[in-house]
Design a protein around this motif. Sequence first.
Motif, PDB file in Angstrom:
ATOM      1  N   CYS A   1       0.870  -1.164   0.000  1.00  0.00           N
ATOM      2  CA  CYS A   1       0.000   0.000   0.000  1.00  0.00           C
ATOM      3  C   CYS A   1       0.915   1.224   0.000  1.00  0.00           C
ATOM      4  O   CYS A   1       2.135   1.080  -0.087  1.00  0.00           O
ATOM      5  CB  CYS A   1      -0.921  -0.012   1.228  1.00  0.00           C
ATOM      6  SG  CYS A   1      -0.042   0.030   2.785  1.00  0.00           S
ATOM      7  N   THR A   2       0.357   2.418   0.060  1.00  0.00           N
ATOM      8  CA  THR A   2       1.199   3.611   0.156  1.00  0.00           C
ATOM      9  C   THR A   2       0.604   4.548   1.181  1.00  0.00           C
ATOM     10  O   THR A   2      -0.582   4.873   1.107  1.00  0.00           O
ATOM     11  CB  THR A   2       1.280   4.343  -1.206  1.00  0.00           C
ATOM     12  OG1 THR A   2       1.741   3.428  -2.198  1.00  0.00           O
ATOM     13  CG2 THR A   2       2.261   5.499  -1.135  1.00  0.00           C
ATOM     14  N   MET A   3       1.428   4.951   2.131  1.00  0.00           N
ATOM     15  CA  MET A   3       0.962   5.895   3.142  1.00  0.00           C
ATOM     16  C   MET A   3       1.520   7.273   2.805  1.00  0.00           C
ATOM     17  O   MET A   3       2.609   7.387   2.259  1.00  0.00           O
ATOM     18  CB  MET A   3       1.382   5.391   4.516  1.00  0.00           C
ATOM     19  CG  MET A   3       0.599   4.107   4.878  1.00  0.00           C
ATOM     20  SD  MET A   3       1.139   3.252   6.363  1.00  0.00           S
ATOM     21  CE  MET A   3       2.315   2.078   5.683  1.00  0.00           C
ATOM     22  N   PRO A   4       0.754   8.331   3.108  1.00  0.00           N
ATOM     23  CA  PRO A   4       1.154   9.669   2.666  1.00  0.00           C
ATOM     24  C   PRO A   4       2.517  10.118   3.197  1.00  0.00           C
ATOM     25  O   PRO A   4       2.926   9.751   4.292  1.00  0.00           O
ATOM     26  CB  PRO A   4       0.035  10.557   3.223  1.00  0.00           C
ATOM     27  CG  PRO A   4      -1.140   9.655   3.301  1.00  0.00           C
ATOM     28  CD  PRO A   4      -0.574   8.328   3.730  1.00  0.00           C
ATOM     29  N   VAL A   5       3.192  10.933   2.400  1.00  0.00           N
ATOM     30  CA  VAL A   5       4.444  11.547   2.830  1.00  0.00           C
ATOM     31  C   VAL A   5       4.158  12.566   3.937  1.00  0.00           C
ATOM     32  O   VAL A   5       4.863  12.637   4.933  1.00  0.00           O
ATOM     33  CB  VAL A   5       5.134  12.234   1.625  1.00  0.00           C
ATOM     34  CG1 VAL A   5       6.374  12.989   2.075  1.00  0.00           C
ATOM     35  CG2 VAL A   5       5.499  11.195   0.557  1.00  0.00           C
TER      36      VAL A   5
ATOM     37  N   GLU B   1      16.248  13.326   2.415  1.00  0.00           N
ATOM     38  CA  GLU B   1      15.138  12.679   1.708  1.00  0.00           C
ATOM     39  C   GLU B   1      15.657  11.377   1.129  1.00  0.00           C
ATOM     40  O   GLU B   1      16.732  11.333   0.530  1.00  0.00           O
ATOM     41  CB  GLU B   1      14.604  13.598   0.601  1.00  0.00           C
ATOM     42  CG  GLU B   1      13.399  13.000  -0.110  1.00  0.00           C
ATOM     43  CD  GLU B   1      12.664  13.995  -1.007  1.00  0.00           C
ATOM     44  OE1 GLU B   1      12.511  15.164  -0.610  1.00  0.00           O
ATOM     45  OE2 GLU B   1      12.243  13.579  -2.094  1.00  0.00           O
TER      46      GLU B   1
ATOM     47  N   PHE C   1      11.681  11.267   5.001  1.00  0.00           N
ATOM     48  CA  PHE C   1      12.530  12.422   5.271  1.00  0.00           C
ATOM     49  C   PHE C   1      13.002  12.369   6.713  1.00  0.00           C
ATOM     50  O   PHE C   1      12.204  12.140   7.622  1.00  0.00           O
ATOM     51  CB  PHE C   1      11.760  13.724   5.022  1.00  0.00           C
ATOM     52  CG  PHE C   1      12.659  14.914   4.817  1.00  0.00           C
ATOM     53  CD1 PHE C   1      13.053  15.290   3.548  1.00  0.00           C
ATOM     54  CD2 PHE C   1      13.142  15.643   5.909  1.00  0.00           C
ATOM     55  CE1 PHE C   1      13.896  16.382   3.355  1.00  0.00           C
ATOM     56  CE2 PHE C   1      13.988  16.737   5.716  1.00  0.00           C
ATOM     57  CZ  PHE C   1      14.363  17.102   4.436  1.00  0.00           C
TER      58      PHE C   1
ATOM     59  N   ILE D   1       6.753   1.251  -0.409  1.00  0.00           N
ATOM     60  CA  ILE D   1       8.050   1.735  -0.882  1.00  0.00           C
ATOM     61  C   ILE D   1       7.834   3.211  -1.127  1.00  0.00           C
ATOM     62  O   ILE D   1       7.171   3.595  -2.089  1.00  0.00           O
ATOM     63  CB  ILE D   1       8.485   0.998  -2.165  1.00  0.00           C
ATOM     64  CG1 ILE D   1       8.663  -0.498  -1.860  1.00  0.00           C
ATOM     65  CG2 ILE D   1       9.773   1.606  -2.729  1.00  0.00           C
ATOM     66  CD1 ILE D   1       9.017  -1.354  -3.061  1.00  0.00           C
ATOM     67  N   GLN D   2       8.340   4.050  -0.248  1.00  0.00           N
ATOM     68  CA  GLN D   2       7.860   5.427  -0.236  1.00  0.00           C
ATOM     69  C   GLN D   2       8.956   6.395   0.199  1.00  0.00           C
ATOM     70  O   GLN D   2       9.893   6.011   0.903  1.00  0.00           O
ATOM     71  CB  GLN D   2       6.639   5.471   0.699  1.00  0.00           C
ATOM     72  CG  GLN D   2       6.028   6.805   0.981  1.00  0.00           C
ATOM     73  CD  GLN D   2       5.344   7.445  -0.212  1.00  0.00           C
ATOM     74  OE1 GLN D   2       5.932   7.502  -1.290  1.00  0.00           O
ATOM     75  NE2 GLN D   2       4.139   7.944  -0.047  1.00  0.00           N
ATOM     76  N   THR D   3       8.803   7.631  -0.235  1.00  0.00           N
ATOM     77  CA  THR D   3       9.723   8.709   0.124  1.00  0.00           C
ATOM     78  C   THR D   3       9.640   8.994   1.622  1.00  0.00           C
ATOM     79  O   THR D   3       8.551   9.098   2.182  1.00  0.00           O
ATOM     80  CB  THR D   3       9.352   9.975  -0.657  1.00  0.00           C
ATOM     81  OG1 THR D   3       9.421   9.683  -2.046  1.00  0.00           O
ATOM     82  CG2 THR D   3      10.299  11.128  -0.332  1.00  0.00           C
TER      83      THR D   3
END
Lengths: 580, 580
Positions: free
Chosen positions: B69-73, B154, B139, B135-137
């Motif tokens: 899934c993708t969770m917000p940055v 980042e 910081f 798999i996400q950005t």
Amino acid sequence: MKASQFFISTLKEAPADAEVVSHKLMMRAGLIKKLGAGIYNYMPMGLRVIRKVEAIVREEMNRAGAVECTMPVIQPAELWQETGRFEKMGPELLRISDRHGRDFVVQPTSEEVVTDIARQELRSYKQLPKNFYQIQTKFRDERRPRFGLMRGREFIMKDAYSFDRDQAAAKASYQVMAQAYRRIFDRFGLTYRAVAADSGAIGGDLSEEFQVIAATGEDAIVYCPGSDYAANMEKAEALAPQGPRPFPSQAMAKTATPGKSTCADVAELLGLPLSRTVKSLVLATDTTNEHGEIVKTQVWLLLLRGDHDMNEIKVNKVAGLENFRFATVAEIEDYFGCKPGYLGPIGLQKPVKIVVDREVAVMADWVCGANEADFHITGVNWGRDLPEPDAVADLRNVVAGDPSPDGKGVLAIERGIEVGHVFYLGTKYSRAMNATFLDENGKPQPFEMGCYGIGITRLPAAAIEQNHDERGIIWPDAIAPFTVVICPIGMDRSEEVKQAAEKLYAEMLAQGVDVLLDDRGERPGAMFADWELIGVPHRVTIGDKSLKEGVVEYQHRRDAAATKVAVSDVAAHVKGRMAV
Amino acid sequence: MKASQFFISTLKEAPADAEVVSHKLMMRAGLIKKLGAGIYNYMPMGLRVIRKVEAIVREEMNRAGAVECTMPVIQPAELWQETGRFEKMGPELLRISDRHGRDFVVQPTSEEVVTDIARQELRSYKQLPKNFYQIQTKFRDERRPRFGLMRGREFIMKDAYSFDRDQAAAKASYQVMAQAYRRIFDRFGLTYRAVAADSGAIGGDLSEEFQVIAATGEDAIVYCPGSDYAANMEKAEALAPQGPRPFPSQAMAKTATPGKSTCADVAELLGLPLSRTVKSLVLATDTTNEHGEIVKTQVWLLLLRGDHDMNEIKVNKVAGLENFRFATVAEIEDYFGCKPGYLGPIGLQKPVKIVVDREVAVMADWVCGANEADFHITGVNWGRDLPEPDAVADLRNVVAGDPSPDGKGVLAIERGIEVGHVFYLGTKYSRAMNATFLDENGKPQPFEMGCYGIGITRLPAAAIEQNHDERGIIWPDAIAPFTVVICPIGMDRSEEVKQAAEKLYAEMLAQGVDVLLDDRGERPGAMFADWELIGVPHRVTIGDKSLKEGVVEYQHRRDAAATKVAVSDVAAHVKGRMAV
């Protein structure tokens, strides 16, 4: 994929804040999950759609010769100060300070960063043309985020930027992208239009929006059913009316219109068509000195036919009106001696410039406000009752039935959702950032640029607005989370059903079909409702009884009923129904 | 891919701020481009490596049953306040306010958000186990970002989170991930070790780091060449010394050691081995009242053998020392009547707790400071000259040659770069966020969790630290930007060379090989230097002369020289040299 290995989460009811159908269905089908205003988790089912959209975009961008890179989400403010956007952009630009107090932005787009790359990396005309693109997280701090992924704050965009040596080359790069976009949108399997859009101060016709057609779309799209002409409402030209202005046939007369402050009310009261009335809009432009103080204000009266609407983009292009604002009520009362609702161009005492739409310029015997509350004037004629206007221009939105600018019929209007935009930028960014390359003569020249966006996470929402029914989503094959779902009935009770389901699943997987086997053991009603809500386009149902007859059931999401298909033929049957 | 369609940009010199070899080579090979401190553009060549790393990770995570899934940055602060991390985390956590003044963070990890998803979505034990990954950005606002992608601000991380019904199930999920990580790191083609790591307050052995072995690594890795034992330095146990403490053989004596404030200097002056000296470290623990004011301070004297180093993690585990700090110089002078450099446990007037390493506890006739400047004491013995210590524990880092804790030989030490971590979290986050599911009895239970990270953008840097030579990078096949490069010599002059190159290129592409044809027309020297710098593992050179003999040249990036191969065999030859 087997459902037991995946994550499926559907809801009977959409949350109360979901207003549009795509938002409701994306929440109910478990594609997204709200984390904050305009900020969503992409849940496993939704991420599969997004990844398919990305893959198609990536393939066609590569095919068109663009090169993928990734620019940071968090970008130093310095570059944004070079173009002035750090200050000029409104609160949509999310600004951050780091631990050392240095300013950063969360990227809404990447013109500055890519231009910075180009000015360092592209030193010679021999390296051009070059087109860099990224598929990356963006953020726009919308004042009122809504409609789910349609107008979110955090979203994924594909943004590409072309760099060319001159205008001709830039236009060629633009055309390559416009063609690639057509291939991309064709592959999505959606009904869309590429419509001409306003290209701002740069001029020319190098700006097109890609609009997914949907009755619920925010944008009005103008097109000609008899030709290729298509433009957005801002851009679509209202042709100059044919033939000369008729001669006056009525005397001018002041008429009581108590309480009738709109053209529609006045037309009704007087028993005239709305197209005989003229609407007065009062604008103002300010001249400022070097300290930003207003030193002079010019008031403008804009006249439109009563049945027409003003087009702000067109008004903006009239000489002198580039930075217009609407006049205040105080200004209106000062210049017209009357409150809004009864204004007109007759008998003005103060200096007001009169700008009229081309349709108004050829009207005779028209009706306008008398600059006196509760009174209008009928039988007004140019030249006889008032001087010719200061300027005549196309100032209005087109309406259905207007002649098409290409002369091939009349215009129609439909609604669309903008999911892509190709745009010729010229040297706006390269000049601001002093981004140059050396030409054949060793002379530095600014890059000619273009930019090209696709809303990766907005696209699924647009696809749903276009493709759904009362039971849920209907995905085109290309971007469905799964292409095929196998629904075994009573898999836990029947070894035959289990085996047939597993066999078909393995067979389809081996053929490269994106198939899901629903092995959750749900009852048929709940299982079918889930898959109709989620919108998988092809469904195969395997039941004990029909299996004894050697058949299973196939149903396309758009089919009214299931079709019996021999077990041995079903894989081929499904493939036959799949989009190429 | 053809080079003319791609973007290749190499540098002769690395920028001055690139300190480590991977940073230098990534900049020189044009894999990354600096945008700000710790913030990089992933350039086309670098992005290809990153995408290959991602693909391997994604495949194996899916195979292990995890769901993407993708969770917000950008994440709302509220969830981070539930666990207290919004306040507790230092300035590494980048905090933002939106246009309405609401607080957000830029995600460094996503424990809070994934736990929030779980508490809403995983309602029953029947839905468990479940493992979500993204798999996400990310910081992290590092105080001193450096070493390129090794310690950037980042970066891209794969983070996975498992949810289980009880500890046994959580441990099983942990083992599934630990196995998947071994498959992932095997596939990368790097030399690595999975090393036991400290699991913090939770206890147990469910924490492993995946370390890419490299002489330049920041971390010390302890392993036993004769067995599977491997741990990081924090975790590696120093076994208790064998046999009893020897009897005293010397009388205690005060000795002048003017200016000799280190154990090494004292040992040299006295002609004794360093292992006969004892190092004194002064710690302190504070007791605070409900207002956070210090009401009592306890001073501790820590004794280590002169040739050993303190291990803070181990010291932290001594009862009473959980929140220790180093004593101030003022405190030391107050308690010991002497400045640091000549401290020891003899003749203390104030209440100091004495905690000694297990090695020190079995020493006889040792040397320590005399609590008087420029004096030490020799021939010190426990029991005779001072009371037995208050506590004895493993307080030191192991050294090479120490016995392995598994009894299978002696320990060796090498350097590594941490690129992955699997960790059993227990109920830390689920309890803090009241994230529960219903068990078989309908009772709410907190999730047992694990978390599992891989530094996607750090991995290429680690791969380079391990695999490079003076000419540049040497990529393993699996994560090379291109697997094969075809270098035609004089393609513009020779139609034969051009045709042979194009033919081989087409042939390899058809076989699914990730091949690049260098059609830039560079001269051989520059072309070879580029590809050796970029580190493509397989190179085929096609020249006019050798082509007349029906041969081309093949050279692996690690080969000392090229091999002549018949044109007709070269595709098969390259495949034969490729890693499976």
